[in-house]
Scaffold this active site. Structure first.
Site, PDB file in Angstrom:
ATOM      1  CE  LYS A 282      -3.881  -1.816   2.736  1.00 35.60           C
ATOM      2  NZ  LYS A 282      -4.956  -1.747   1.745  1.00 35.60           N
ATOM      3  NE  ARG A 356     -10.561 -10.235  -2.022  1.00 35.02           N
ATOM      4  CZ  ARG A 356     -10.967  -9.363  -2.932  1.00 35.02           C
ATOM      5  NH1 ARG A 356     -11.311  -9.770  -4.145  1.00 35.02           N
ATOM      6  NH2 ARG A 356     -11.061  -8.077  -2.634  1.00 35.02           N
TER       7      ARG A 356
END
Ligand code: BES
Ligand code: ZN
Ligand code: ZN
Length: 508
Positions: A282, A356
């Site tokens: 990020k 996920r």
């Protein structure tokens, strides 16, 4: 935490540092100015019925969130009156909305930081339920996180004691409402503490240790799968996400069982103790608050312990999928293929779509017990924040009725939420030339794509809902209502409500 009591004392003689009253908005016709809410009659009388006028002079309008402080009238033992805005007056014969009371109590409690004892004289029209809401608002609004601060220099202690007026201390319903509020708020505040704890002090192992101690204290069984056990069991998703970190991943199973249970609810939480993005790192500006990426696991932990404390007649199993997502020489690469616990293979195209992956393993593990329903909670996608903003979580599900039931539960407890679809056509965007599925699909509708990915790891025939709390989990803005800055404890109250509904046979 703030100590709570129910009191029948008369307001003028009450020994306290402050009295909290409600003030509502007037109507255009009569009167136009603020209106003193029920519960504050004694205070108004001491002002010879002129309290509304005094408040108006001080600039009060009765708007929600507004706080007006004034000296108590002569003869009162408490020196200070705090008037908190309740917004519009309820319709004829109706009481104030419980959420309005909860928020007002929260605002007052936060304002009263540094104060020892306050008496709350808010309108309890719907009796026990309202007292419970005010209690919750006080306990949640008084919350502060100062474990890393020198309080002497940096701030005030939270309100120490709150007496709720207008309740019946010996009434069963009142006592139960208060006990429920204390159990839920204590566990919710514990979740906030976990979320706010910096990631150098809360890695997966530390989180698992906290869960072990607290759960045992309340009769919840705990099983921790460490790295070795995860390898042995084939939990490729959790291991793949944790591979880059010096702190190994964990899967924590919390089991609360009731001898009278007819239903079994499984809760699954995303517990990324820090999300750097991994090799798909990020950029700065997107990673400063990523200690909050375990908010789903914190919510599940809090809800299971709260269910145990409340003795709900339902079995609740919590699964905390804990890992730290870091880049390193041992980290999972974009292009790697993971073999998941379910046996499916996943091509990792973006290591920042890690939630996920850990959830997939935990959902499959939860499914093996064939619960009546599974609800997962996760700070899963930035896309959901773009869609719903920072106060509303998204609900997706493989069953329309169940999705509606979850939404209703959220509304009941005062958590803003919205139902989102799982459009079938978005599934093919995750087709992979190499593996069974990729962990990324189309960019548009990214929150729904993530939901479709999770759906693949829910056991056949099991009712499932997914809560994406990426927006409301962490409040970067100013505090509001009973919501502090930082970790909010989003979804805890919805999960507890769902467990209550399952216990009474009104869910799934
Ligand atoms: N933890 C983030 C999602 C998030 C964003 C939580 C903002 C709280 C606030 C998640 O792991 C993530 O990075 N998701 C990616 C997925 C994408 C790479 C498919 C995202 O949303 O950008
Ligand atoms: Zn991520
Ligand atoms: Zn994440």
């Amino acid at each position: 935490m703030t100590a709570l009591t129910l009191s029948t004392a008369a307001v003028p003689g009450l020994r306290a540092d402050a009295i909290v009253i409600g003030v509502a908005k007037g109507t255009a016709s009569k009167p136009a100015g603020p209106v003193v809410a029920p519960g504050a009659e004694a205070v108004d009388q001491a002002y010879d019925g002129g309290l509304a006028g005094v408040l108006e002079t001080l600039g009060a309008s009765g708007a929600e969130g507004e706080v007006t402080k004034l000296p108590a009238p002569a003869g009162f033992k408490a020196p200070l009156v705090v008037a908190v805005g309740l917004g519009a007056q309820p319709g004829k014969d109706a009481g104030y909305d419980t959420e309005v009371l909860r928020r007002a109590a929260g605002v007052a409690a936060r304002t009263l930081a540094g104060v020892k004892k306050a008496a709350f004289a808010l309108p309890l029209t719907d009796a026990a339920a309202d007292a419970g809401a005010v209690a919750e608002g006080v306990l949640l609004g008084a919350y502060t996180f100062d474990a890393y601060k020198d309080r002497g220099k940096n701030g005030k202690a939270p309100l120490a004691e709150a007496a709720l007026l207008g309740g019946k201390p010996r009434d069963k319903a009142f006592k139960a409402a208060l006990e429920r509020a204390v159990a839920v708020a204590e566990e919710l505040n514990r979740a906030r503490d976990l979320i706010n704890t910096p990631p150098n002090d809360l890695n997966p192992e530390a989180f698992a240790a906290v869960a072990q101690v607290a759960a045992k204290e309340h009769g919840v069984k705990v099983q921790v799968l460490d790295e070795k056990a995860l390898v042995k069991g084939g939990y490729g998703g959790i291991l793949g996400v944790g591979a880059g970190s010096a702190a190994g991943p964990r899967l924590v199973k919390l089991s609360y069982t009731s001898s009278k249970a007819k239903k079994h609810l499984a809760l699954v939480g995303k517990g990324i103790t820090y999300d750097s993005g991994g090799i798909s790192l990020k950029p700065a500006g997107h990673n400063e608050t990523m200690k909050c990426d375990m908010s789903g696991a914190a919510a599940v932990f809090a809800a299971v312990v709260a269910a145990a404390r409340l003795g709900l007649q339902v079995n609740v199993t919590g699964w905390l999928a804990l890992a730290e997502n870091m880049p390193s020489g041992s980290a999972t690469r974009p292009g790697d293929v993971l073999r998941m616990y379910s046996g499916k293979t996943v091509e990792v195209l973006n290591t920042d779509a890690e939630g996920r992956l850990v959830l997939a393993d935990a959902l499959w593990a939860a499914s093996q017990e064939k619960p009546d329903a599974i609800v997962d909670v996760a700070t899963l996608t930035g896309a959901m924040v773009l869609a719903l903003g920072d106060r509303t979580f998204g609900i997706m599900a493989n069953d329309d009725a169940f999705r509606s039931a979850v939404h209703e539960a959220a509304e009941e407890v005062g958590e803003p939420a919205w139902q989102m679809p799982l459009p079938e056509h978005l599934r093919k965007g995750m087709d992979s030339p190499t593996a069974d599925i990729a962990n990324m699909g189309e960019r548009m509708g990214g929150g729904l794509v993530a939901g479709l990915f999770l759906r693949e790891f829910v056991g056949e025939g099991i009712t499932w809902a997914h809560l994406d709390i990426a927006g409301p989990a962490f409040n970067e803005g100013a505090p509001f209502g009973y919501t502090p800055k930082g970790g909010t404890g989003s979804a805890v109250r919805t999960l507890v409500r769902l467990a209550e509904l399952a216990a009474s046979g009104d869910l799934a």
